[in-house]
Design an enzyme around this catalytic site. Structure first.
Site, PDB file in Angstrom:
ATOM      1  N   ASP A  48       0.814  -1.225   0.000  1.00 54.92           N
ATOM      2  CA  ASP A  48       0.000   0.000   0.000  1.00 54.92           C
ATOM      3  C   ASP A  48       0.847   1.276   0.000  1.00 54.92           C
ATOM      4  O   ASP A  48       0.307   2.381  -0.076  1.00 54.92           O
ATOM      5  CB  ASP A  48      -0.926   0.018   1.223  1.00 54.92           C
ATOM      6  CG  ASP A  48      -1.984  -1.082   1.139  1.00 54.92           C
ATOM      7  OD1 ASP A  48      -2.327  -1.505   0.015  1.00 54.92           O
ATOM      8  OD2 ASP A  48      -2.468  -1.518   2.205  1.00 54.92           O
ATOM      9  N   LYS A  72      -6.092  -2.278  -6.923  1.00 58.39           N
ATOM     10  CA  LYS A  72      -6.354  -1.705  -5.598  1.00 58.39           C
ATOM     11  C   LYS A  72      -7.534  -0.731  -5.725  1.00 58.39           C
ATOM     12  O   LYS A  72      -8.303  -0.821  -6.663  1.00 58.39           O
ATOM     13  CB  LYS A  72      -5.088  -1.022  -5.069  1.00 58.39           C
ATOM     14  CG  LYS A  72      -3.950  -2.013  -4.784  1.00 58.39           C
ATOM     15  CD  LYS A  72      -4.303  -2.961  -3.657  1.00 58.39           C
ATOM     16  CE  LYS A  72      -3.202  -3.959  -3.379  1.00 58.39           C
ATOM     17  NZ  LYS A  72      -3.612  -4.970  -2.394  1.00 58.39           N
TER      18      LYS A  72
HETATM   19  C1  S3P Z   1      -5.023  -5.875   3.502  1.00 57.30           C
HETATM   20  C2  S3P Z   1      -4.286  -6.555   2.571  1.00 57.30           C
HETATM   21  C3  S3P Z   1      -3.756  -5.936   1.343  1.00 57.30           C
HETATM   22  C4  S3P Z   1      -3.777  -4.414   1.395  1.00 57.30           C
HETATM   23  C5  S3P Z   1      -5.055  -3.885   1.960  1.00 57.30           C
HETATM   24  C6  S3P Z   1      -5.313  -4.434   3.358  1.00 57.30           C
HETATM   25  C7  S3P Z   1      -5.509  -6.594   4.687  1.00 57.30           C
HETATM   26  O1  S3P Z   1      -4.540  -6.378   0.252  1.00 57.30           O
HETATM   27  O2  S3P Z   1      -3.568  -3.865   0.113  1.00 57.30           O
HETATM   28  O3  S3P Z   1      -5.019  -2.470   2.019  1.00 57.30           O
HETATM   29  O4  S3P Z   1      -5.923  -5.938   5.665  1.00 57.30           O
HETATM   30  O5  S3P Z   1      -5.495  -7.828   4.660  1.00 57.30           O
HETATM   31  P1  S3P Z   1      -4.210  -7.784  -0.495  1.00 57.30           P
HETATM   32  O6  S3P Z   1      -4.137  -8.795   0.561  1.00 57.30           O
HETATM   33  O7  S3P Z   1      -5.344  -8.022  -1.420  1.00 57.30           O
HETATM   34  O8  S3P Z   1      -2.916  -7.530  -1.192  1.00 57.30           O
END
Ligand code: S3P
Length: 439
Positions: free
Chosen positions: A320, A347
């Site tokens: 992120d 995203k």
């Molecule tokens: C998150 C996982 C990430 C991240 C998101 C929050 C989480 O996404 O980008 O902002 O809290 O598990 P991905 O697991 O899809 O990469």
């Protein structure tokens, strides 16, 4: 839509405290809502995404309330006892709420409908539909496997062993949460480590969960059907929110800013390592543990940064933080190359396209590739782009808005962002803290 122009700034200084970690806040509400008895949550992020999770947990039968002292109280419904929501669950902008809660519903004998805003309604849900369907849940999704989506849970669900095809903590967590109410052992194989807050916190709530290694891959096993006991959670500050101030203080000359209580879980701390590799001056003060997570205060002083080739292996630990890293790269001396970032295209916005366009408008030299950006930095000179009257497109993405706010601080004539309201999804105090630090 609320547009705002972020003007060039003097040094950032003083001491600030960023709000609670978003990932940990979602999980605290969910797991407390599944426990039998009363949990307390201190330091919960009160952003729109997390409030969407709170509302959903209420719809599933948990009692969730905020005390006058800011401490949240949750009386859980119990694993296996979730109620069927009477209305569609509005997930707003929040992918984490959607994907993790889909996991919860998948192994309960209930049906739930998930809706979201334009950004969330364009994001892929097939990545969670696939494993949850293998466990027995059924789905009616919109074209392309997107929201609005109706999910009918299976009871009993069938345990699976699932090897993650994408490095995603959300997919991992969805399967593990479905496993909580599934008789037997549900396993997730993780070829590339992603954030492990689910594993850490579920263990704290009393779930039987084992983390092992097979052929260099992490294997996480959860035993169902689980009984969760209540717990008091203290949420550390969000490193993904601190990131904007880490970069801002690194690139605004003369800055010396301390950010208190920043979570430094190794699965989240990639930006710190990359900024240091670029020459940043960031000191970890008073390292300690908060709520089972490593935490420190960060003292960030201005430093001349140098462009680097970012190792794609570090991407999951800072997934992120790339939008704001691109801003740091735009001010560094020399070229920064990033690769292996195709996940950024799905995203809250297509973050490669959004940041390439935004930084070009702000005057940076950027090339967009399928899986990353190449950025030729100014070597510390302010960004000189189109006049501030031209708005950067935020695309319903909080991190684009905040990254370009940071770019405004190091611009010649300010950077105007078309909409700052998405910032409220993750960091409602951002504008105030920025003013405070730059005052
Ligand atoms: C998150 C996982 C990430 C991240 C998101 C929050 C989480 O996404 O980008 O902002 O809290 O598990 P991905 O697991 O899809 O990469």
């Amino acid at each position: 839509m609320t547009s705002h122009t972020f003007a060039p700034s003097g040094p950032l200084s003083g001491t600030i405290r960023v709000p609670g970690d978003k990932s940990i806040s979602h999980r605290a509400l969910m797991f407390a809502g599944l426990a039998v008895g009363r949990s307390h949550i201190t330091g919960l992020l009160e952003g729109e995404d997390v409030l969407a999770t709170a509302a959903a947990m209420r719809a599933f039968g948990a009692q969730v309330a905020r005390g006058a002292d800011g401490i949240w109280t949750v009386d859980g419904a119990g694993v296996g006892s979730l109620l069927e929501p009477r209305q569609a669950l509005d997930m707003g902008n929040s992918g984490t709420s959607t994907r993790l809660l889909m996991g919860l519903v998948a192994s309960h004998a209930i049906t739930a409908t998930f809706t979201g805003d334009a950004s969330l309604s364009g994001r892929p849900m097939k990545r969670v539909i696939d494993p949850l369907a293998m466990m027995g849940a059924s789905f009616e999704a919109s074209a392309g496997g997107t929201l609005p989506l109706m999910l009918r849970g299976a009871s009993p669900a069938v345990p699976i062993t699932y090897r993650l095809p994408v490095a995603s903590a959300q997919v991992k967590s969805a399967v593990l949460l479905a496993g909580l109410n599934t008789p037997g052992i549900t396993r997730v194989i993780e070829p590339v480590p992603t954030r492990d807050h689910t594993e850490r916190m579920l263990t704290g709530f009393g779930a039987k969960l084992e983390v092992g290694e097979e052929n260099g891959e992490t294997v996480i096993a959860i035993h169902g059907e689980a009984d969760l006991r209540p717990m008091d959670v203290v949420v550390p500050g969000d490193p993904s929110s601190a990131a904007f101030f880490m970069v801002a203080a690194s690139i605004v000359p003369g800055s010396d800013l301390t950010i208190l209580n920043v979570g430094l879980n190794p699965t989240r701390a990639g930006l710190l390592a990359v900024l240091r590799q670029m020459g940043a001056d960031i000191e970890e003060v008073n390292p300690r543990e908060v709520g089972g997570e490593p935490v420190a205060d960060l003292r960030v002083r201005y430093a001349a940064l140098t462009g680097i080739d970012v190792d794609p292996a570090i991407a999951p630990a800072m997934i992120d933080e790339f939008p704001v890293l691109f801003v740091a790269a735009a001010l560094a001396k020399g070229t920064t190359r990033t690769t292996g970032l195709e996940e950024l295209r799905v995203k809250e916005s297509d973050r490669l396209a959004a940041m390439a366009a935004a930084l070009q408008m702000a005057g940076a030299r950027v090339e967009e590739h399928e899986d990353g950006l190449t950025i030729h930095g100014t070597g510390g000179e302010p960004l000189r782009g189109t006049p501030a009257s031209a708005h950067v497109a935020t695309r319903l993405d909080h991190r684009i808005a905040m990254s370009m706010a940071v770019a405004g601080l190091v611009s010649g004539g300010g950077v105007s962002v078309d909409d700052t309201t998405p910032i409220n999804t993750s960091f409602p105090t951002f504008m105030g803290l920025l003013q405070e630090a730059a005052a």
